[in-house]
Write an enzyme that holds these catalytic residues in place. Sequence first.
Site, PDB file in Angstrom:
ATOM      1  N   LYS A  85       0.860  -1.192   0.000  1.00  0.00           N
ATOM      2  CA  LYS A  85       0.000   0.000   0.000  1.00  0.00           C
ATOM      3  C   LYS A  85       0.894   1.239   0.000  1.00  0.00           C
ATOM      4  O   LYS A  85       1.821   1.353   0.816  1.00  0.00           O
ATOM      5  CB  LYS A  85      -0.876  -0.054   1.249  1.00  0.00           C
ATOM      6  CG  LYS A  85      -2.190   0.663   1.117  1.00  0.00           C
ATOM      7  CD  LYS A  85      -3.103   0.275   2.273  1.00  0.00           C
ATOM      8  CE  LYS A  85      -4.318   1.159   2.316  1.00  0.00           C
ATOM      9  NZ  LYS A  85      -5.073   0.992   3.562  1.00  0.00           N
TER      10      LYS A  85
HETATM   11  O1  G3P Z   1      -9.047   1.940   4.489  1.00  0.00           O
HETATM   12  C1  G3P Z   1      -8.979   3.276   4.842  1.00  0.00           C
HETATM   13  C2  G3P Z   1      -9.650   3.472   6.127  1.00  0.00           C
HETATM   14  O2  G3P Z   1      -8.938   2.809   7.121  1.00  0.00           O
HETATM   15  C3  G3P Z   1      -9.872   4.866   6.520  1.00  0.00           C
HETATM   16  O3  G3P Z   1     -11.032   4.856   7.249  1.00  0.00           O
HETATM   17  O4  G3P Z   1     -12.641   5.640   8.869  1.00  0.00           O
HETATM   18  O5  G3P Z   1     -10.206   6.154   9.172  1.00  0.00           O
HETATM   19  O6  G3P Z   1     -11.520   7.279   7.391  1.00  0.00           O
HETATM   20  P1  G3P Z   1     -11.372   6.052   8.227  1.00  0.00           P
END
Ligand code: G3P
Length: 218
Positions: A85
Amino acid sequence: MKIFLDTADLAEIRRAAEAGLIDGITTNPSLLAKVTGDREPREIFREICEVVDGPISAEVVATDTEGMVREGRSLSELHDNIVVKLPLTEAGLRACRTLSGEGVATNVTLCFSTAQALLAAKAGATFISPFVGRLDDVGHDGMEIIAEIRQVYDQYGYDTEILAASLRHPRHVLEAMLMGADAATLPSAVLYKLLRHPLTDAGLEQFLADWKGTGKSL
Ligand code: G3P
């Protein structure tokens, strides 16, 4: 649509994998930091790969191309299912081009626009991760870029897979499916909200109460 679990927590991963609910895992440095403690991060990735037979995204933490390529090569050697990633920066896209050229699977993350997604596809990304919830957080309609990226990739024939990320509730997941995302990554809380329905619970309770009245067993 493939469903990935967005976590590095092995207990959560085991539960979802044993139930056959997930096709892969995504992690990021914030998620990994929550579970690392005294453990070596590579050990955690290896263990995840043993539990889930599917793409496992492991993110680099270097910010320069050379460092990203070095970390990416080393992560990809851990297991055939590792997907490296990389952040959607100039250095990240350069590293993506190099690693993709070597046959390493890549997931370009922190994508917030359709134009960024086009650049990632041109760099050979295996997956692009548009962050829907974080766009909603700043007043945009995050789902819009999923539809736009789908249109652009189909129009120009890019086979980079759209991995809808930062999904916060079941409605996001439903819309990602309807828009033709190839995959969606969800935290456990959202995964189990997809599974449960109050009418399923009420229906089951009624069936069992009616059956109990017969006094028989099967
Ligand atoms: O896969 C990306 C994710 O982990 C981000 O999620 O909820 O931290 O915006 P969030």
